[in-house]
Write an enzyme that holds these catalytic residues in place. Structure first.
Site, PDB file in Angstrom:
ATOM      1  N   TYR A 124       0.812  -1.219   0.000  1.00 41.48           N
ATOM      2  CA  TYR A 124       0.000   0.000   0.000  1.00 41.48           C
ATOM      3  C   TYR A 124       0.848   1.273   0.000  1.00 41.48           C
ATOM      4  O   TYR A 124       0.309   2.363   0.095  1.00 41.48           O
ATOM      5  CB  TYR A 124      -0.904   0.038   1.236  1.00 41.48           C
ATOM      6  CG  TYR A 124      -2.107  -0.865   1.178  1.00 41.48           C
ATOM      7  CD1 TYR A 124      -2.034  -2.138   0.647  1.00 41.48           C
ATOM      8  CD2 TYR A 124      -3.330  -0.450   1.698  1.00 41.48           C
ATOM      9  CE1 TYR A 124      -3.129  -2.976   0.627  1.00 41.48           C
ATOM     10  CE2 TYR A 124      -4.432  -1.281   1.684  1.00 41.48           C
ATOM     11  CZ  TYR A 124      -4.327  -2.542   1.145  1.00 41.48           C
ATOM     12  OH  TYR A 124      -5.422  -3.357   1.139  1.00 41.48           O
ATOM     13  N   LYS A 191       3.642 -14.091   5.700  1.00 42.14           N
ATOM     14  CA  LYS A 191       3.784 -15.157   4.698  1.00 42.14           C
ATOM     15  C   LYS A 191       5.288 -15.312   4.449  1.00 42.14           C
ATOM     16  O   LYS A 191       5.774 -15.242   3.308  1.00 42.14           O
ATOM     17  CB  LYS A 191       3.005 -14.761   3.432  1.00 42.14           C
ATOM     18  CG  LYS A 191       2.921 -15.841   2.382  1.00 42.14           C
ATOM     19  CD  LYS A 191       1.853 -16.862   2.642  1.00 42.14           C
ATOM     20  CE  LYS A 191       1.900 -17.969   1.604  1.00 42.14           C
ATOM     21  NZ  LYS A 191       1.002 -19.092   1.900  1.00 42.14           N
ATOM     22  N   ASP A 224      -2.469 -17.468   5.438  1.00 39.28           N
ATOM     23  CA  ASP A 224      -3.566 -18.309   4.921  1.00 39.28           C
ATOM     24  C   ASP A 224      -4.098 -19.216   6.023  1.00 39.28           C
ATOM     25  O   ASP A 224      -5.320 -19.357   6.204  1.00 39.28           O
ATOM     26  CB  ASP A 224      -3.143 -19.105   3.676  1.00 39.28           C
ATOM     27  CG  ASP A 224      -1.707 -19.583   3.705  1.00 39.28           C
ATOM     28  OD1 ASP A 224      -1.003 -19.301   4.697  1.00 39.28           O
ATOM     29  OD2 ASP A 224      -1.280 -20.257   2.758  1.00 39.28           O
ATOM     30  N   ASP A 248      -5.512  -5.300   6.345  1.00 36.83           N
ATOM     31  CA  ASP A 248      -6.726  -4.773   5.730  1.00 36.83           C
ATOM     32  C   ASP A 248      -7.716  -5.918   5.495  1.00 36.83           C
ATOM     33  O   ASP A 248      -8.901  -5.839   5.836  1.00 36.83           O
ATOM     34  CB  ASP A 248      -6.357  -4.103   4.401  1.00 36.83           C
ATOM     35  CG  ASP A 248      -7.457  -3.215   3.875  1.00 36.83           C
ATOM     36  OD1 ASP A 248      -8.417  -2.952   4.628  1.00 36.83           O
ATOM     37  OD2 ASP A 248      -7.378  -2.798   2.713  1.00 36.83           O
TER      38      ASP A 248
END
Ligand code: NAD
Length: 363
Positions: A124, A191, A224, A248
């Site tokens: 972002y 991740k 995940d 987000d």
């Protein structure tokens, strides 16, 4: 002494929910001097920008902002005023609590999660290269040489940018929040198995910071797996700290756990300034209809009252909101069993009900 607060109604349904929220905040008895500032589509034509410099200047002066949502077009047009506001005031921490209240229609009960999202970096940060530009051609050439890749020349590229300094301060924010609010555990979400350098850096920094807080448990989860865990056993989690994009997405997931965006509040907090706003967007299709739920912004007002150390007023407003939700009578369509329920009330009637409930509780 009244509190000086910059009030930004935003656009779409923003002005309606902002007005409803202003009314309930004033009904707590706390005094405010509102500094009204326009941002969003409503000022774009007049000023050529969705975020005029006066808005930033006003928050620099008052130090506190309460903001309605602002529309950002998808895939084209101007960059997000929300992202620009967070960046220019260095509002590095996005705090998004997700808490169940009896009466909210949800598959879950007793959810009590705090999402702490890094607000300034990651995908972002706005470091993007448009397809077909000379800068992108140069970047693709460089990547092909340096990373021994063969990128497609018709690509577009957004950079995932994560630093130690920003990771450190957001993880510290999560731990400090946990300590100050009697929370037991912080989970860092990443991740790092795939993005070994960027998310790997976020994780290793989090592990370092965790050593400074031996009184708070620490663990990490791959994003995940975290999504699945939140859906299957959310009660295992407490404070989550995440880079910008995962934060987000998971805060919307968490809003879904408690009964939807209509009740999910947020705060953007930096060292010097704080801006409070609902998680949801401007829901433009309902603009001007006195229809959408103002409670997410009212709960953001509760966060603002706590930030101002008006803890009693925060408690009174939160308990009036909880009572109106539990009764289920004076609530908007999204909190009714069916969205076309004819007994759903409008935005301003919710404010009337919350104010009446605070008055009853005061008696
Ligand atoms: P949205 O949150 O505006 O709306 C999605 C759907 O959620 C709505 O159609 C509505 O059904 C429901 N909803 C949202 N808020 C509600 C409320 N208060 N009460 C009842 N139902 C509610 O998301 P979107 O449609 O993806 O985004 C619309 C615009 O808002 C976009 O331009 C987006 O960029 C912007 N946005 C702004 C912010 C912000 O200002 N912080 C945050 C998110 C999205």
């Amino acid at each position: 002494m009244p509190y000086d607060v910059t009030l930004i109604p935003g656009d779409g349904t923003g002005p309606e929910i902002t007005e409803a929220t202003r009314r309930v905040l004033e009904a707590t008895g706390v005094e405010f001097r509102w500094h009204m500032q326009e941002a969003g589509l409503s000022v774009l034509e007049k000023t050529g920008t969705v975020l005029p410099e006066e808005v930033i200047a006003s928050i620099r002066q008052t130090k506190v902002g309460l903001k309605g949502p602002i529309t950002t077009p998808v895939g084209k047009g101007f960059r997000s005023a929300n992202v620009a506001l967070r960046k220019s005031l260095d509002l590095y921490a996005n705090l998004r609590p997700a808490k169940s209240y009896p009466g909210l229609r949800s598959r879950y009960e007793n959810i009590d999660l705090i999402i702490v999202r890094e607000n300034t970096e990651d995908l972002y940060a706005g470091i993007e290269f448009q397809r077909g530009t000379p800068e992108l051609d140069e970047l693709i050439d460089f990547i092909n040489r340096a990373a021994k890749q063969k990128l497609n020349p018709d690509a577009a590229i957004s950079i995932k940018y994560i630093s130690v300094a920003a990771s450190r301060r957001i993880v510290k924010f999560a731990f400090d929040y946990a300590r100050e609010n009697g929370r037991r555990k912080v989970t860092a979400v990443h991740k790092a198995n795939i993005m070994k350098f960027s998310d790997g850096l976020f994780l290793s920094t989090a592990q370092e910071v965790a050593k400074e807080y031996p009184d708070i448990q620490f663990e990490d989860r791959i994003v995940d797996n975290m999504c699945m865990q939140l859906v299957q056993k959310p009660e295992l989690y407490d404070v989550l700290v995440l880079p910008n994009l995962y934060g987000d997405i998971l805060s919307d997931l968490s809003a879904g756990l408690i009964g939807g965006l209509g009740v999910a509040p947020g705060a953007n907090i930096g060292t010097d300034y704080a801006v409070f706003e609902p998680v949801h967007g401007s829901a433009p299709k309902y603009a001007g209809q006195n229809k959408v739920n103002p409670m997410a912004m009212m709960f953001s007002g509760v966060l603002m009252l706590r930030h101002l150390k008006e803890r009693d007023a925060a408690k009174r407003l939160e308990s009036a909101l909880a009572s109106v939700i539990a009764e289920g009578k004076y609530v908007t369509y999204d909190l009714k069993p069916r969205p076309d329920d004819p007994t759903a009330v409008g935005t301003s009637q919710v404010a009337d009900a919350v104010i009446a409930r605070m008055r009853e509780q005061n008696r």
